[in-house]
Every structure is written in C-alpha cells, then in structure tokens.
Write a protein that holds these residues in place. Structure first.
Motif, PDB file in Angstrom:
ATOM      1  N   ILE A 117      45.650  32.520  33.391  1.00 56.99           N
ATOM      2  CA  ILE A 117      47.049  32.413  32.606  1.00 56.99           C
ATOM      3  C   ILE A 117      46.942  32.689  30.912  1.00 56.99           C
ATOM      4  O   ILE A 117      46.063  32.080  30.304  1.00 56.99           O
ATOM      5  N   TYR A 118      47.897  33.558  30.645  1.00 57.05           N
ATOM      6  CA  TYR A 118      48.056  33.814  29.017  1.00 57.05           C
ATOM      7  C   TYR A 118      49.345  33.387  28.719  1.00 57.05           C
ATOM      8  O   TYR A 118      50.345  33.759  28.930  1.00 57.05           O
ATOM      9  N   MET A 119      49.323  32.512  27.651  1.00 56.14           N
ATOM     10  CA  MET A 119      50.447  32.018  27.054  1.00 56.14           C
ATOM     11  C   MET A 119      50.683  33.092  25.708  1.00 56.14           C
ATOM     12  O   MET A 119      50.035  32.989  24.688  1.00 56.14           O
ATOM     13  N   ILE A 120      51.950  33.296  25.421  1.00 55.10           N
ATOM     14  CA  ILE A 120      52.200  34.257  24.444  1.00 55.10           C
ATOM     15  C   ILE A 120      52.846  33.340  23.213  1.00 55.10           C
ATOM     16  O   ILE A 120      54.020  32.969  23.769  1.00 55.10           O
ATOM     17  N   PHE A 121      52.220  33.012  22.218  1.00 56.38           N
ATOM     18  CA  PHE A 121      52.560  32.335  21.287  1.00 56.38           C
ATOM     19  C   PHE A 121      53.240  33.028  20.049  1.00 56.38           C
ATOM     20  O   PHE A 121      54.227  32.727  19.645  1.00 56.38           O
TER      21      PHE A 121
ATOM     22  N   GLY B 228      50.059  46.608  49.757  1.00 55.96           N
ATOM     23  CA  GLY B 228      49.108  46.035  50.451  1.00 55.96           C
ATOM     24  C   GLY B 228      47.799  45.381  49.839  1.00 55.96           C
ATOM     25  O   GLY B 228      46.933  45.048  50.455  1.00 55.96           O
ATOM     26  N   ALA B 229      48.102  45.012  48.436  1.00 54.72           N
ATOM     27  CA  ALA B 229      46.866  44.267  47.895  1.00 54.72           C
ATOM     28  C   ALA B 229      47.661  43.122  47.011  1.00 54.72           C
ATOM     29  O   ALA B 229      48.976  42.971  47.147  1.00 54.72           O
ATOM     30  N   SER B 230      47.035  42.171  46.316  1.00 57.50           N
ATOM     31  CA  SER B 230      47.249  41.256  45.550  1.00 57.50           C
ATOM     32  C   SER B 230      48.134  41.565  44.360  1.00 57.50           C
ATOM     33  O   SER B 230      48.301  42.793  44.000  1.00 57.50           O
ATOM     34  N   THR B 231      49.019  40.532  43.740  1.00 57.38           N
ATOM     35  CA  THR B 231      49.796  40.982  42.731  1.00 57.38           C
ATOM     36  C   THR B 231      48.632  41.260  41.218  1.00 57.38           C
ATOM     37  O   THR B 231      47.992  40.447  41.117  1.00 57.38           O
ATOM     38  N   ILE B 232      49.095  42.279  40.549  1.00 57.71           N
ATOM     39  CA  ILE B 232      48.244  42.604  39.221  1.00 57.71           C
ATOM     40  C   ILE B 232      48.695  41.842  38.309  1.00 57.71           C
ATOM     41  O   ILE B 232      47.959  41.135  37.372  1.00 57.71           O
ATOM     42  N   LEU B 233      49.976  41.787  38.023  1.00 50.76           N
ATOM     43  CA  LEU B 233      50.842  41.384  36.809  1.00 50.76           C
ATOM     44  C   LEU B 233      51.939  40.614  37.050  1.00 50.76           C
ATOM     45  O   LEU B 233      52.944  40.914  37.948  1.00 50.76           O
TER      46      LEU B 233
ATOM     47  N   VAL C 238      52.379  34.982  31.201  1.00 55.51           N
ATOM     48  CA  VAL C 238      51.680  36.069  31.551  1.00 55.51           C
ATOM     49  C   VAL C 238      50.695  35.886  32.286  1.00 55.51           C
ATOM     50  O   VAL C 238      49.721  35.210  31.915  1.00 55.51           O
ATOM     51  N   ILE C 239      50.640  36.303  33.602  1.00 51.56           N
ATOM     52  CA  ILE C 239      49.618  36.143  34.485  1.00 51.56           C
ATOM     53  C   ILE C 239      49.009  37.598  34.976  1.00 51.56           C
ATOM     54  O   ILE C 239      49.662  37.984  35.599  1.00 51.56           O
ATOM     55  N   ILE C 240      47.778  37.644  34.689  1.00 45.74           N
ATOM     56  CA  ILE C 240      46.888  38.554  35.101  1.00 45.74           C
ATOM     57  C   ILE C 240      45.895  38.430  36.293  1.00 45.74           C
ATOM     58  O   ILE C 240      45.314  37.337  35.904  1.00 45.74           O
ATOM     59  N   SER C 241      45.926  39.043  37.470  1.00 44.14           N
ATOM     60  CA  SER C 241      44.799  38.749  38.396  1.00 44.14           C
ATOM     61  C   SER C 241      43.524  38.843  37.899  1.00 44.14           C
ATOM     62  O   SER C 241      43.168  39.751  36.916  1.00 44.14           O
TER      63      SER C 241
ATOM     64  N   SER D 291      39.518  41.307  32.686  1.00 45.85           N
ATOM     65  CA  SER D 291      38.268  41.938  31.944  1.00 45.85           C
ATOM     66  C   SER D 291      38.779  43.159  31.498  1.00 45.85           C
ATOM     67  O   SER D 291      38.075  43.837  30.237  1.00 45.85           O
ATOM     68  N   ARG D 292      39.709  43.979  31.812  1.00 50.09           N
ATOM     69  CA  ARG D 292      39.818  45.234  31.480  1.00 50.09           C
ATOM     70  C   ARG D 292      41.383  45.715  31.322  1.00 50.09           C
ATOM     71  O   ARG D 292      41.759  46.816  31.418  1.00 50.09           O
ATOM     72  N   SER D 293      42.382  44.621  31.161  1.00 48.80           N
ATOM     73  CA  SER D 293      43.611  44.785  30.868  1.00 48.80           C
ATOM     74  C   SER D 293      43.889  44.004  29.806  1.00 48.80           C
ATOM     75  O   SER D 293      43.597  42.917  29.406  1.00 48.80           O
ATOM     76  N   THR D 294      45.205  44.540  29.326  1.00 47.17           N
ATOM     77  CA  THR D 294      45.982  43.802  28.207  1.00 47.17           C
ATOM     78  C   THR D 294      47.410  43.857  28.250  1.00 47.17           C
ATOM     79  O   THR D 294      48.076  45.044  28.655  1.00 47.17           O
ATOM     80  N   TYR D 295      48.354  42.725  28.167  1.00 44.80           N
ATOM     81  CA  TYR D 295      49.923  43.178  28.264  1.00 44.80           C
ATOM     82  C   TYR D 295      50.389  42.750  26.667  1.00 44.80           C
ATOM     83  O   TYR D 295      50.114  41.900  25.974  1.00 44.80           O
ATOM     84  N   PHE D 296      51.174  43.623  26.127  1.00 43.84           N
ATOM     85  CA  PHE D 296      51.694  43.549  25.057  1.00 43.84           C
ATOM     86  C   PHE D 296      53.353  43.318  25.188  1.00 43.84           C
ATOM     87  O   PHE D 296      53.848  43.596  26.127  1.00 43.84           O
TER      88      PHE D 296
END
Length: 307
Positions: free
Chosen positions: A4-8, A59-64, A71-74, A79-84
């Motif tokens: 879990i990523y909190m955007i402050f 057919g797969a789990s949630t990515i974002l 912001v929740i990233i699976s 390790s290889r993604s970023t949300y702006f």
C-alpha cells in the motif's frame, strides 16, 4: 501480500523516454490495441479525478487499485511499476507475459461504476539491424537477401529509392533452426527465442546502386544500406579491386610480350655482327590491349523470388 502506497505530496514525473511505449486508457473508448517493446518501459494513461479506479488483467488479479488517495499495487508488479498523480501508471521491463487483455473500471464520486474500458496489449521484441548480402551467381544474375530478428517484422527492399519488394509483417519465413526450436521447446523457451525473418530477391547481375533494407514492427525500426556492385564475371571482387587487377594484368602482359619477343628473335634470327658501317637498331613491337569494363544500364525487367 499487497503493498500500500500513501500519497502525501505531489510527485514529479520524469520525462518519458523516446523509446517508451504508451497505452491511452484515459477516455471511455480507450485504445483497443496497444504495443509495448520487450524489456522497455510501458506507460498507461489513466483517467483522473475518479473516486475509485481499478486496473486488472482479464482472468487475473487486480494490478492497480486507487481509492480515496490510496494507491494499491499488487505485489507481482510492485518492484517494476510506479503510479504518478497525473494519472500515469509506469510499468518497467515489459515482459512477454504482460501481453493479454486488460480492463479499466472507473468509479464516479457517487461510487457507481461508470464504464469498463477494454484493451489488448502485445509485447514485441524490437527488430535487430538487418543483415544484407549480395551473391553473384552469373554475370547476368545476383541474389540479394535481408534478415532481421524480432516479432512481427516487416521488410522493405529498395534500390536508389525504387521499391523492389516488401513483406507484410506476418508471413516472413523463419530460419530452420528457429522453426525447430519453436516446435520442440516449451512455452517458456518460445517467449525468449528470437524469431528470424528473411527475404530474398533475384536481380539482374549488372544492376548497381544503393540497396536499402528497412525492417520495422510496431515498436521499432532499423535499416541497412549497401553499395550494390555489378557482377562482371567476378563474384567476389568489387569494382575498385577489379580496376587494380586489370592495371596489374596490363603490366604483366607488357613484360611478357617483351620477353617473348626477344626470345623469338633469338630463336628465329641469325646473329648479326654490328659494326659502325652496318649498325642498325632492332625494335620489337608488342600489341597490348587492356580490356575496359563497361557498365550495363538497368534492364527492363527484374525477377523477384521471396523466400
């Protein structure tokens, strides 16, 4: 486990690399098809000002999952993604396994699902710099071949800007070794073995000019240019080497003619006593002809064989 990523605070997005690929999901219609380059970055443009946003693989789990500034990233993509905060989701080191059908679900301020946007993603291996060869079969016929590695490769051959032939990107022939590997190996090996596309064409042996092979697919393009030389009865010699050989040959012929002329006189004529009264000069002439290569103009027809 889900990270879990909190955007402050607002994050500053880095400049997009020219080689990166982008998939636009910011509009309800979306992009039905999107392409990404293997091992490169991929950017998903998502809508903003939504109460909730879900990006998933069908057919797969949630990515974002974005809800209430959270912001929740699976874990699979952490390790290889970023949300702006501007609505861009960056996926690094794209893999063949990332190919598939994606679905975006945006929710309005009232918590209701607004729509579902579908997109098909295909990750392709970029094309390699094409290898071009010229082979003279006879003075009247040469074979030209061009090959490149990559997915969905389209090949275009041209001579001094004149289109000779092109392939469509899906019908290229695979090399024998690649065919055997793909038919016998498992699914994992198929994802990493490069596909080799090749095209061959037969031209008149006296054609000259700049031959270009251009290869491309949906994520990259490359080209190679070679100087096409005429097949003047010599398969491996270029024009400047041929001129040098002719010059050397003319010199040898001249020396040989002089030698044979002197020997001939020694064998066929009787000795001459030279005195001041009957002295005379004996001159031997040798007719040496240097053959000059001529260049034939472009023939009216070109025969093409596509492998």
């Amino acid at each position: 486990m889900i990270s879990i990523y909190m955007i402050f605070t607002a994050l500053v997005q880095t400049a997009l690399a020219k080689e990166s690929m982008e998939c636009d999901l910011s509009e309800p219609t979306g992009a039905p098809n999107c392409f990404g380059a293997l091992a490169e970055s991929l950017f998903f443009h998502l809508p903003t000002n939504m109460k909730k946003l879900i990006l998933r693989r069908k057919g797969a789990s949630t990515i974002l999952n974005i809800a209430n500034m959270t912001v929740i990233i699976s874990e699979e993509y952490t390790s290889r993604s970023t949300y702006f905060p501007n609505g861009t989701f960056k996926l690094d080191n794209a893999r063949k396994t990332d190919s598939g059908d994606y679905q975006l679900e945006p929710f309005g301020s009232d918590g209701r699902l607004l729509n579902k946007t579908n997109m098909h993603l295909e990750i392709q291996a970029p094309v390699s710099k094409p290898a071009v060869t010229q082979m003279c079969l006879t003075p009247e016929q040469m074979n030209i071949s061009c090959s490149s590695e990559g997915d969905g490769v389209k090949l275009i051959l041209s001579l001094d800007g004149l289109l000779l032939m092109q392939t469509g990107g899906h019908s290229q022939s695979l090399s024998r070794s690649t065919v055997d590997t793909l038919s016998l190996a498992g699914s994992t090996a198929k994802q990493h073995k490069p596909i080799v596309s090749n095209v061959a064409i037969s031209l008149h042996g006296q054609l000259t000019g700049n031959l270009m092979c251009n290869v491309r697919n949906n994520v990259s393009r490359e080209e190679t240019v070679i100087r096409l030389t005429s097949c003047d009865g010599s398969i491996s010699l270029s024009s400047h080497v041929t001129v040098a050989v002719i010059a050397s040959g003319a010199t040898l012929l001249l020396l040989l003619a002089l030698f044979l002329g002197i020997k001939h006189l020694n064998n066929k004529t009787s000795p001459i006593t030279v005195s001041e009264d009957n002295a005379e000069d004996e001159i031997v002439y040798s007719d040496v002809r240097v053959m000059k290569h001529t260049r034939t103009t472009i023939p009216e027809s070109i025969t093409m064989n596509i492998c």
